[in-house]
Motif scaffolding. Structure first.
Motif, PDB file in Angstrom:
ATOM      1  N   GLN A   2      10.693   4.504   7.055  1.00 47.16           N
ATOM      2  CA  GLN A   2      11.582   3.339   7.021  1.00 47.16           C
ATOM      3  C   GLN A   2      12.842   3.574   7.859  1.00 47.16           C
ATOM      4  OE1 GLN A   2      12.022   2.925   2.769  1.00 47.16           O
ATOM      5  NE2 GLN A   2      10.197   1.639   2.571  1.00 47.16           N
ATOM      6  N   LYS A  54      14.809  -3.349   1.490  1.00 46.19           N
ATOM      7  CA  LYS A  54      14.108  -4.221   0.530  1.00 46.19           C
ATOM      8  C   LYS A  54      12.845  -4.830   1.147  1.00 46.19           C
ATOM      9  CE  LYS A  54      17.993  -5.532  -2.414  1.00 46.19           C
ATOM     10  NZ  LYS A  54      18.939  -6.615  -2.812  1.00 46.19           N
ATOM     11  N   ASN A  79      10.272  -2.014   1.394  1.00 45.44           N
ATOM     12  CA  ASN A  79       9.729  -1.559   0.111  1.00 45.44           C
ATOM     13  C   ASN A  79       8.644  -2.491  -0.401  1.00 45.44           C
ATOM     14  OD1 ASN A  79      11.166   0.779  -0.086  1.00 45.44           O
ATOM     15  ND2 ASN A  79      12.735  -0.028  -1.456  1.00 45.44           N
ATOM     16  N   GLN A  80       8.838  -3.795  -0.160  1.00 43.53           N
ATOM     17  CA  GLN A  80       7.825  -4.745  -0.614  1.00 43.53           C
ATOM     18  C   GLN A  80       6.479  -4.443   0.059  1.00 43.53           C
ATOM     19  OE1 GLN A  80       8.333  -8.870   0.571  1.00 43.53           O
ATOM     20  NE2 GLN A  80       7.513  -9.582  -1.393  1.00 43.53           N
ATOM     21  N   GLY A  96       4.949  -0.984  -0.927  1.00 44.52           N
ATOM     22  CA  GLY A  96       4.433  -1.004  -2.289  1.00 44.52           C
ATOM     23  C   GLY A  96       3.060  -1.646  -2.390  1.00 44.52           C
ATOM     24  N   LEU A 105       1.240   2.393  -0.948  1.00 45.47           N
ATOM     25  CA  LEU A 105       1.291   3.002  -2.276  1.00 45.47           C
ATOM     26  C   LEU A 105      -0.093   3.070  -2.906  1.00 45.47           C
ATOM     27  CD1 LEU A 105       3.131   4.171  -4.538  1.00 45.47           C
ATOM     28  CD2 LEU A 105       3.079   1.882  -5.545  1.00 45.47           C
ATOM     29  N   ASP A 112       8.912   7.077  -3.782  1.00 41.89           N
ATOM     30  CA  ASP A 112       8.520   5.756  -3.290  1.00 41.89           C
ATOM     31  C   ASP A 112       8.293   4.779  -4.444  1.00 41.89           C
ATOM     32  OD1 ASP A 112       8.729   6.287  -0.613  1.00 41.89           O
ATOM     33  OD2 ASP A 112       6.601   6.651  -0.275  1.00 41.89           O
ATOM     34  N   GLN A 113       7.628   5.253  -5.494  1.00 37.38           N
ATOM     35  CA  GLN A 113       7.367   4.365  -6.633  1.00 37.38           C
ATOM     36  C   GLN A 113       8.661   3.853  -7.230  1.00 37.38           C
ATOM     37  OE1 GLN A 113       4.738   6.940  -8.998  1.00 37.38           O
ATOM     38  NE2 GLN A 113       3.308   5.212  -9.039  1.00 37.38           N
ATOM     39  N   GLN A 133      10.371   1.387  -4.806  1.00 41.55           N
ATOM     40  CA  GLN A 133       9.677   0.102  -4.673  1.00 41.55           C
ATOM     41  C   GLN A 133       9.889  -0.774  -5.907  1.00 41.55           C
ATOM     42  OE1 GLN A 133       5.811   1.605  -3.744  1.00 41.55           O
ATOM     43  NE2 GLN A 133       6.501   2.283  -1.737  1.00 41.55           N
ATOM     44  N   GLN A 134      10.072  -0.113  -7.060  1.00 39.71           N
ATOM     45  CA  GLN A 134      10.314  -0.888  -8.285  1.00 39.71           C
ATOM     46  C   GLN A 134      11.757  -1.377  -8.389  1.00 39.71           C
ATOM     47  OE1 GLN A 134       9.057   1.977 -11.161  1.00 39.71           O
ATOM     48  NE2 GLN A 134       6.896   1.720 -10.649  1.00 39.71           N
ATOM     49  N   LYS A 186      14.279  -3.924  -4.241  1.00 42.44           N
ATOM     50  CA  LYS A 186      13.349  -4.932  -3.715  1.00 42.44           C
ATOM     51  C   LYS A 186      13.991  -6.304  -3.766  1.00 42.44           C
ATOM     52  CE  LYS A 186      11.042  -5.592  -8.159  1.00 42.44           C
ATOM     53  NZ  LYS A 186       9.832  -5.436  -8.949  1.00 42.44           N
TER      54      LYS A 186
END
Lengths: 342, 342
Positions: free
Chosen positions: A103, A320, A323-324, A327, A331, B334-335, B338-339, B342
């Motif tokens: 990223q 952001k 990450n979307q 994920g 992921l 990452d998890q 991502q949660q 976002k």
């Protein structure tokens, strides 16, 4: 092939580069050598960038300063070493709960990050190029387990930059110590914990011999970029072809350092586990509290520092968005593979 | 600065590169242009690599052939387009349930992959360099949902390479169709499903207008590398400095293509969702069965193909080592991000 003629009439230019790293940390120090070797090879030895380890020309944490004032033409360092001057320096390397390695590349190369960072760095008379990444760092070595926020309070930890600021907000007693001084401090119990980089570099410093609890992830460094800074005047005087060559070599240093860590860290982690190191994941209680403290820090700093606010706003929007996407396919794929192909 | 002199006595060398991609796929096609532009700029226009789109000199899927026979000096392609010649060609780009983008770099650059691949490619009179990556691809567009293995049987899907072989083992009717022919086939119902690349490229081809179910992850391509192949004789004749410049520019093409996709895919995914596309994760039932079929495929091929077995053995060992490490700090970080971010 024909004898190379490229170099015969090219101007001879000799630059010096000061690294923030000791030669013993071969992977991170090596990023500058990758650049140096490639430049010499591409130009038939006409454009050379001699690499000096931390301490040879300047202390590791003053690499930017001696580049800014023209003592050397360039350096290889981490921008976040200079958050004491301005917290805005965090973004070029990493900020707590910031971008991962891919990223950061995407933001700097394509998301507008490059322009924003150079605008800020121009106040320090330098231009920048990414020159490496370590990937997510580990979260440090602890003599005793820390599971709750109560466990964190009063712990004396060696931790750099804004990660230290965030852990301080949770009641930890944080401090900066140079790399070579960490092991004896941890051994004697002057400090209770220390973070450095990841398995490959940490193993060299021997922390596992005096602290068995190895925490992850290093939430203050999700994908720290290493940086080349170049004195603006030196850059402007560099012939166009050499500027182009420098940029190509910096891309190479960036992608190969990440690849080298990704190759070496797994093997080092396995060796460490074989020596009795206990891998521990930071508890949700601690990471959630750290995240809240980090968001508060960014909010407070944005309120009083326009340069920070400008870059943080753009950085966060890009993060952001990414990450979307990460994920979704990335992921899901990584999780499956890590569970099955092991 | 002084007028650049680097180019004045350098030999003028003009190469042609055939791409496997159309210009309309600007990011993947662009990898060759990144190389071409940087080489020209570094050498003052003395070493030029002119890029030709798929079909201008050779069809996209014959890029390797015309490089092998010296019609062009080099190409920009995916090694896995040539699994019809030998399944061993899969590893340089991606195999089902293979490495992610960072892992492929680590294996090729540091884990011994480069040497093994060049040893194999030398049978085809070429040397290789990584020249891009798309990241995990998406798992394709389906007119109807597929949730179970029973749903898979009889589905007519456009899917390339070994992924198609694996899906065929589950009862799907798979086929290769050139990029420009996929949309009409999907629209008319000649096929029920199609995979291409990821959000940014797929959006251009318009699949979302005729198939709303967008599956992930593309388990047959966890981190496909794009490849430069260079005719061995042309490479041997290239002056040393130009060889060095080519390598640096290839590193740049590799890291910048990944970064460009990481920047563009998130925005495209958001636009697609805004147009009613339904994101669907492949069910465990389907992915587990596909994984078993892939492992069987590798076992069967290894039993009869020594080149495949040699590379697969090394690839798998490296992948397992890295998955263990990536499942620690990278996955946890990452998890969480991502949660939260976002």
């Amino acid at each position: 092939g024909a004898a190379p003629a490229i170099a015969q009439s090219a101007p001879t230019i000799k630059w010096r580069l000061t690294s923030s790293f000791p030669k013993s940390l071969d992977t991170i120090y090596g990023g500058a050598e990758v650049l140096s070797k490639r430049l010499a090879a591409m130009t038939g030895g006409k454009f050379t960038v001699q690499v000096f380890a931390a301490g040879e020309i300047a202390p590791g944490l003053q690499a930017l300063d001696v580049t800014q004032n023209g003592t050397v033409e360039c350096c290889h360092t981490c921008s976040y070493y200079y958050v004491g001057k301005d917290k805005t320096f965090g973004f070029g390397t990493s900020v707590p709960f910031g971008m991962n390695a891919r990223q950061l590349n995407a933001w700097v190369y394509f998301g507008g990050g490059d322009k924003l960072l150079n605008e800020f760095y121009s106040n320090y008379n330098v231009v920048h190029f990414l020159g490496g990444n370590t990937g997510v760092q580990m979260g440090g070595w602890f003599r005793k387990e820390i599971n709750t926020l109560a466990d964190v309070k009063g712990v004396k930890m060696r931790i750099a930059g804004l990660g230290g600021t965030v852990f301080s907000a949770l009641g930890m007693v944080t401090q900066q110590i140079a790399g070579s001084d960490i092991y004896p401090a941890l051994e004697k119990g002057t400090i209770d914990a220390a973070e450095w980089v990841g398995p490959y570099d940490d193993e060299k410093l021997g922390f596992h011999k005096v602290a068995k609890n190895y925490y992850f992830p290093g939430w203050w460094e999700p994908g720290p970029g290493i940086n080349f800074f170049i004195n603006k005047d030196a850059w402007a005087k560099l012939p166009k072809e050499y500027q182009e060559a420098f940029q190509a070599a910096a891309y190479e240093a960036n992608v190969t350092m990440m690849a080298e860590y990704d190759y070496k860290n797994p093997l080092a982690l396995r060796r460490l586990i074989g020596q009795g190191v206990k891998l521990k994941k930071y508890s949700n209680e601690i990471v959630e509290a750290a995240y809240k403290a980090a968001v508060q820090l960014y909010s407070d700093e944005s309120a009083k520092n326009p340069a920070f606010k400008k870059i943080y706003t753009d950085y966060l929007k890009n993060q952001k968005d990414m990450n979307q996407w990460f994920g979704v396919a990335e992921l899901g794929m990584d999780q499956f593979l890590q569970q099955h192909v092991k």
